[in-house]
Design a protein around this motif. Structure first.
Motif, PDB file in Angstrom:
ATOM      1  N   GLY A  12       0.791  -1.233   0.000  1.00  0.00           N
ATOM      2  CA  GLY A  12       0.000   0.000   0.000  1.00  0.00           C
ATOM      3  C   GLY A  12       0.815   1.270   0.000  1.00  0.00           C
ATOM      4  N   LYS A  40     -14.245  -0.567  -1.684  1.00  0.00           N
ATOM      5  CA  LYS A  40     -12.800  -0.580  -1.858  1.00  0.00           C
ATOM      6  C   LYS A  40     -12.346   0.424  -2.917  1.00  0.00           C
ATOM      7  N   LEU A  43      -8.827   1.629  -2.677  1.00  0.00           N
ATOM      8  CA  LEU A  43      -7.742   0.822  -3.231  1.00  0.00           C
ATOM      9  C   LEU A  43      -7.472   1.212  -4.683  1.00  0.00           C
ATOM     10  N   TRP A 113      -1.730  -6.126  -5.568  1.00  0.00           N
ATOM     11  CA  TRP A 113      -1.337  -5.800  -4.198  1.00  0.00           C
ATOM     12  C   TRP A 113      -0.306  -6.795  -3.690  1.00  0.00           C
ATOM     13  N   SER A 147       2.625  -8.058   2.049  1.00  0.00           N
ATOM     14  CA  SER A 147       2.152  -7.606   3.358  1.00  0.00           C
ATOM     15  C   SER A 147       2.901  -8.315   4.476  1.00  0.00           C
ATOM     16  N   TYR A 215      -4.265  -2.656   7.026  1.00  0.00           N
ATOM     17  CA  TYR A 215      -4.051  -1.557   6.068  1.00  0.00           C
ATOM     18  C   TYR A 215      -2.572  -1.176   6.000  1.00  0.00           C
ATOM     19  N   THR A 218      -0.535   2.036   4.327  1.00  0.00           N
ATOM     20  CA  THR A 218      -1.471   3.088   3.939  1.00  0.00           C
ATOM     21  C   THR A 218      -1.636   4.073   5.104  1.00  0.00           C
ATOM     22  N   ASP A 220      -4.114   4.566   6.811  1.00  0.00           N
ATOM     23  CA  ASP A 220      -4.999   3.972   7.827  1.00  0.00           C
ATOM     24  C   ASP A 220      -4.338   2.846   8.620  1.00  0.00           C
ATOM     25  N   GLU A 221      -3.044   2.650   8.457  1.00  0.00           N
ATOM     26  CA  GLU A 221      -2.350   1.522   9.079  1.00  0.00           C
ATOM     27  C   GLU A 221      -2.585   1.455  10.593  1.00  0.00           C
ATOM     28  N   LYS A 246     -14.642   1.862   7.280  1.00  0.00           N
ATOM     29  CA  LYS A 246     -14.198   1.800   5.898  1.00  0.00           C
ATOM     30  C   LYS A 246     -15.000   0.818   5.039  1.00  0.00           C
ATOM     31  N   ILE A 249     -11.563  -4.557   5.388  1.00  0.00           N
ATOM     32  CA  ILE A 249     -10.297  -4.577   6.121  1.00  0.00           C
ATOM     33  C   ILE A 249      -9.386  -5.633   5.505  1.00  0.00           C
ATOM     34  N   ASP A 251      -5.883  -7.483   6.800  1.00  0.00           N
ATOM     35  CA  ASP A 251      -4.937  -7.571   7.903  1.00  0.00           C
ATOM     36  C   ASP A 251      -4.109  -8.847   7.798  1.00  0.00           C
TER      37      ASP A 251
END
Length: 265
Positions: A12, A40, A43, A113, A147, A215, A218, A220-221, A246, A249, A251
């Motif tokens: 992100g 989304k 995104l 992603w 991620s 997130y 980003t 919003d992490e 939002k 999510i 994670d």
């Protein structure tokens, strides 16, 4: 012949784009953005922000399409069939995008992603499109920062410990099968059911630690770490609040027996 770049764009953070990814983006005529619904849209906005930063010339087109819905209630023997059906419907979408929107010598790209090799279906779907035979193209894959890597970096931990393995799995498998045999460090992705709660309820491993992130990369992490029994209620509260705010999510987390953060060799 048409050419397709499958570009890993990281978790992100726009700064996680590799030089190879930027090079592939600059070589692209048409970017295919496959979205998962209005919840989304941010995104898609992140992808467009990356394009604006690294393709200021504007000499490209963006084509958006809706990702087919998948049967997320499928369990057990039905699960593999549900995934196969979803991929087949995705192949129809990809085939239409490539055939209708890309010229016979054009270059297109899918911005994926994380890393395309880790729990992503883009490569498999493109192979299915080629197998259908309606459109032909060559494609390459550009790795991205996953991620999983981002989670470890943000928590400043190693994923493995000296001379010991770690395993990457899904929330579905963790919920159904429990902690994998022979490993003490388990990275969990795609966990809509918060499978880690089963270990809190069992209460048979008080030394189990969690390193959780949502997130990642980003604005919003969210990050939480600590003994699982203490961290789980906070994660549940933050997760519910973020999802309500939002509408979605993403994670990832590491479960670690013993809590030792010594890095590997």
């Amino acid at each position: 012949m048409r050419k397709i770049h499958v570009i890993g764009i990281g978790a992100g953070d726009p700064e996680q784009l590799t030089l190879q990814a930027v090079g592939a983006m600059r070589d692209t005529d048409v970017f295919f953005l496959v979205g998962k619904g209005e919840e989304k849209d941010d995104l898609v906005a992140l992808r467009r922000g990356m394009l604006a930063a690294h393709r200021p010339d504007g000499a490209y087109r963006v084509v958006e399409a809706r990702d087919p819905e998948r049967d997320r209630a499928a369990r057990g023997e039905r699960y593999a069939g549900a995934v196969d059906e979803w991929r087949a419907r995705r192949a129809v979408v990809f085939e239409r995008l490539i055939g209708d929107e890309l010229g016979p010598e054009g270059t297109g790209a899918f911005l994926v992603w994380g890393d395309p090799a880790l729990y992503d279906s883009t490569i498999a779907v493109l192979e299915e499109v080629l197998g259908r035979g309606a459109v032909t193209f060559a494609y390459d894959v550009v790795p991205g920062v996953s991620s999983v890597s981002s989670l470890a970096a943000r928590h400043r931990i190693g994923l493995n410990r000296v001379a010991r393995p770690f395993q990457v799995t899904t929330g579905r498998r963790l919920a159904d099968e429990g902690f994998p045999e022979g490993v003490d460090d388990v990275v969990v992705m795609l966990d809509a059911r918060q499978a880690f709660l089963r270990f809190v309820d069992d209460g048979d491993d008080p030394d189990l630690h969690i390193y959780w992130g949502a997130y990642l990369g980003t604005p919003d992490e969210i990050l939480v770490s600590g003994p699982l029994a203490e961290a789980a209620p906070r994660i549940g509260r933050l997760r519910a609040e973020a999802r309500a705010r939002k509408g979605w999510i993403m994670d990832t987390y590491l479960l670690r027996r013993g809590g030792d953060t010594t890095t590997g060799d």
